[in-house]
Enzyme design. Structure first.
Site, PDB file in Angstrom:
ATOM      1  N   PHE A 153      22.838 -76.239  62.636  1.00  0.00           N
ATOM      2  CA  PHE A 153      23.323 -74.994  63.238  1.00  0.00           C
ATOM      3  C   PHE A 153      22.301 -74.453  64.221  1.00  0.00           C
ATOM      4  CE2 PHE A 153      23.720 -70.313  63.199  1.00  0.00           C
ATOM      5  CZ  PHE A 153      25.021 -70.200  63.683  1.00  0.00           C
ATOM      6  N   VAL A 154      22.813 -74.006  65.358  1.00  0.00           N
ATOM      7  CA  VAL A 154      22.001 -73.360  66.391  1.00  0.00           C
ATOM      8  C   VAL A 154      22.675 -72.043  66.734  1.00  0.00           C
ATOM      9  CG1 VAL A 154      21.128 -73.549  68.762  1.00  0.00           C
ATOM     10  CG2 VAL A 154      21.222 -75.593  67.286  1.00  0.00           C
TER      11      VAL A 154
ATOM     12  N   ARG B 189      23.505 -75.579  73.921  1.00  0.00           N
ATOM     13  CA  ARG B 189      23.483 -76.295  75.201  1.00  0.00           C
ATOM     14  C   ARG B 189      22.115 -76.240  75.885  1.00  0.00           C
ATOM     15  NH1 ARG B 189      28.608 -74.305  74.768  1.00  0.00           N
ATOM     16  NH2 ARG B 189      30.288 -75.814  75.007  1.00  0.00           N
TER      17      ARG B 189
ATOM     18  N   GLY C 211      19.510 -78.133  74.228  1.00  0.00           N
ATOM     19  CA  GLY C 211      18.793 -79.244  73.621  1.00  0.00           C
ATOM     20  C   GLY C 211      18.293 -78.996  72.207  1.00  0.00           C
TER      21      GLY C 211
ATOM     22  N   GLY D  63      20.075 -78.450  69.268  1.00  0.00           N
ATOM     23  CA  GLY D  63      20.782 -79.276  68.290  1.00  0.00           C
ATOM     24  C   GLY D  63      20.380 -80.738  68.395  1.00  0.00           C
TER      25      GLY D  63
ATOM     26  N   ASN E  45      36.616 -78.337  65.358  1.00  0.00           N
ATOM     27  CA  ASN E  45      35.389 -78.086  66.105  1.00  0.00           C
ATOM     28  C   ASN E  45      35.159 -79.194  67.139  1.00  0.00           C
ATOM     29  OD1 ASN E  45      32.917 -77.234  67.013  1.00  0.00           O
ATOM     30  ND2 ASN E  45      32.039 -76.950  64.970  1.00  0.00           N
TER      31      ASN E  45
ATOM     32  N   TYR F 125      28.364 -84.770  68.847  1.00  0.00           N
ATOM     33  CA  TYR F 125      27.939 -85.865  67.981  1.00  0.00           C
ATOM     34  C   TYR F 125      28.257 -87.222  68.611  1.00  0.00           C
ATOM     35  CZ  TYR F 125      27.519 -82.253  64.374  1.00  0.00           C
ATOM     36  OH  TYR F 125      27.161 -81.140  63.665  1.00  0.00           O
TER      37      TYR F 125
END
Length: 166
Positions: free
Chosen positions: A89-90, A96, A98, A100, A127, A134
């Site tokens: 989680f970010v 956006r 970098g 994650g 999601n 991913y």
């Protein structure tokens, strides 16, 4: 906008912020009602003599902006250990940038350094942004597998059954 950040292993002093990030993840996933744990349980499970999981944190000089929580698994097919990535989680303001990717790379380095065979995790089917993220990193989203869960009363009932044949 880009920010400077670092990845580090969590310490017991980080438990309150980790718990806040878990709550933020649950809110994002529309699952706030499912967070029934406590900071104290999290502290015990992460930092006791036999920890259940590990956490990496992403942070700027002023705040913690993301985390990855993971724990060992085992693959009988590979006959090797692996990692289950429970949470990645970010905070929305830092996506956006970098963060994650850096967290997932750090987990991958740990798995590689430990000679683990794989990292696995789940992603909610709605999601699309996460799925695309991913896949860009090389992950395969397995279409034929579904997560099974036994908890609450069903877990208690099944765990109480003795000597029954199915």
């Amino acid at each position: 906008m880009s920010c400077a950040f670092a990845i580090r292993a969590a310490t017991p002093a980080d438990v309150p912020i980790i718990f806040q990030l878990i709550q933020a993840l649950a809110a994002y996933e529309k699952l706030s009602h499912a967070v029934t744990g406590t900071e104290e349980a999290l502290r015990q499970h992460l930092f006791s003599d036999r920890p259940y999981a590990q956490v990496l944190l992403a942070e700027t000089t002023t705040e913690t902006i993301g985390y990855a929580l993971f724990f060992p698994t085992y693959s009988t097919f590979l006959t090797r250990p692996g990692l289950w990535l429970e949470d990645l989680f970010v905070l929305p303001a830092y996506r956006r940038q970098g963060v994650g990717t850096a967290l997932l790379k750090a987990v991958a380095r740990l798995a590689r350094d430990r000679d683990y065979g794989r990292i696995e995790w789940s992603v909610l089917d709605w999601n699309r942004e996460a799925i695309q993220f991913y896949e860009r990193l090389g992950a395969t989203v397995l279409p034929d597998w579904r997560i099974c869960r036994l908890n609450g009363e069903a877990l208690t009932t099944l765990g109480s059954a003795q000597g029954e044949r199915g």
